[in-house]
Design an enzyme around this catalytic site. Sequence first.
Site, PDB file in Angstrom:
ATOM      1  N   LYS A  54       0.842  -1.205   0.000  1.00  0.00           N
ATOM      2  CA  LYS A  54       0.000   0.000   0.000  1.00  0.00           C
ATOM      3  C   LYS A  54       0.878   1.256   0.000  1.00  0.00           C
ATOM      4  O   LYS A  54       0.633   2.201  -0.755  1.00  0.00           O
ATOM      5  CB  LYS A  54      -0.943  -0.011   1.213  1.00  0.00           C
ATOM      6  CG  LYS A  54      -2.082  -1.010   1.037  1.00  0.00           C
ATOM      7  CD  LYS A  54      -2.894  -1.240   2.308  1.00  0.00           C
ATOM      8  CE  LYS A  54      -3.875  -2.391   2.073  1.00  0.00           C
ATOM      9  NZ  LYS A  54      -4.604  -2.814   3.258  1.00  0.00           N
ATOM     10  N   GLN A  98      -5.007  -1.931   9.453  1.00  0.00           N
ATOM     11  CA  GLN A  98      -4.891  -3.238   8.796  1.00  0.00           C
ATOM     12  C   GLN A  98      -5.499  -4.329   9.682  1.00  0.00           C
ATOM     13  O   GLN A  98      -5.170  -4.441  10.855  1.00  0.00           O
ATOM     14  CB  GLN A  98      -3.409  -3.536   8.518  1.00  0.00           C
ATOM     15  CG  GLN A  98      -3.161  -4.794   7.724  1.00  0.00           C
ATOM     16  CD  GLN A  98      -3.680  -4.710   6.289  1.00  0.00           C
ATOM     17  OE1 GLN A  98      -3.524  -3.699   5.602  1.00  0.00           O
ATOM     18  NE2 GLN A  98      -4.304  -5.781   5.832  1.00  0.00           N
ATOM     19  N   ASP A 121     -11.408   2.285   3.615  1.00  0.00           N
ATOM     20  CA  ASP A 121     -11.696   0.846   3.528  1.00  0.00           C
ATOM     21  C   ASP A 121     -13.199   0.599   3.411  1.00  0.00           C
ATOM     22  O   ASP A 121     -13.623  -0.517   3.080  1.00  0.00           O
ATOM     23  CB  ASP A 121     -11.183   0.128   4.792  1.00  0.00           C
ATOM     24  CG  ASP A 121      -9.911  -0.673   4.524  1.00  0.00           C
ATOM     25  OD1 ASP A 121      -9.570  -0.863   3.341  1.00  0.00           O
ATOM     26  OD2 ASP A 121      -9.269  -1.105   5.508  1.00  0.00           O
TER      27      ASP A 121
END
Length: 293
Positions: A54, A98, A121
Amino acid sequence: MTAEIIDGKKIAEEIKNEVKRDVERMRASKGIVPGLAVILVGDNPASQSYVRSKGKACEEAGMYSVTERLPVDTPEYVLLEKIARFNTDPKIHGLLVQLPLPKHISEDEVIRAIDPRKDVDGFHPVNIGKLVIGQDTFKSATPAGIQELLIRSGNDPAGKHVVIVGRSNIVGKPVANMLLQKQKGANAVVTIAHTGAPDLRPYIKSADILIAAIGKPEFIKGEMLKEGAVVIDVGINRVEDSSLPKGYRIVGDVHFESASKVAKAITPVPGGVGLMTIAMLLKNTIKAANQLS
Ligand code: NDP
């Protein structure tokens, strides 16, 4: 029939190039550099690798990126404080933690602590609610990548029967909600199948577009598919393979060889859906930067 391969690598590159152009445009017109913060708790090797990818993708796109690495025993309140700090940091437009998190930390609490305007997200309940009622929101990256693959490969889901096998909160449910909306690139008739189905076969056989998000290696075989179906394989499974130096290979939830003899088009694993996730995350970060500036 030999299926056309839906090339996730090529489509993801296209999107990354679009993102790069958007970043340049924002910098020139508004003086803003879109910024993404990623928080990683612990040392799960797969998570470390995703987080590295990322950061690298942000850099390549000309975006600002911060990775905050915290030890595995970080107390929940410390993580919540970090989130609060990024929520108010003007250089950060997108923020994600994460997953999975260590057991002593509540994922629900953590997701709820992220400012929904920075939730790239798309996991915050506010954004999930907006998705369900068809409002503009951050579409979670993997399901959004699936929708984008369908559209850009010329397999518009409109009017088609889409069968999704798997009802997880990160793939099955959000992709179902995206594809059933009365919107461009959607408007499909959607069925979600799962372990509650006494027999999956009739559902799979009736799919014009089959989305497999099961987590079982090569579970769906060619003979189970409708002739000419479009197959999107979300699965990422490791299977032992002593012929390879690393001792394993990655396969999807669909048996590629048999399925590609029956399907009209199919995504490979690797090289399909997996590559789309980061591209869509970058796209969401641009969207957040535009909305916040
Ligand atoms: P989960 O384990 O959270 O969900 C799996 C779903 O499949 C569940 O709904 C389960 O049903 C259903 N299922 C499992 N076995 C069967 C069966 N025998 N018959 C019918 N339904 C079944 O997985 P995820 O959604 O998180 O991930 C699915 C796959 O996608 C995995 O291989 C994962 O690695 C991959 N993945 C890839 C990503 C990417 O490309 N970037 C991102 C996320 C995931 P039930 O609910 O009834 O238990």
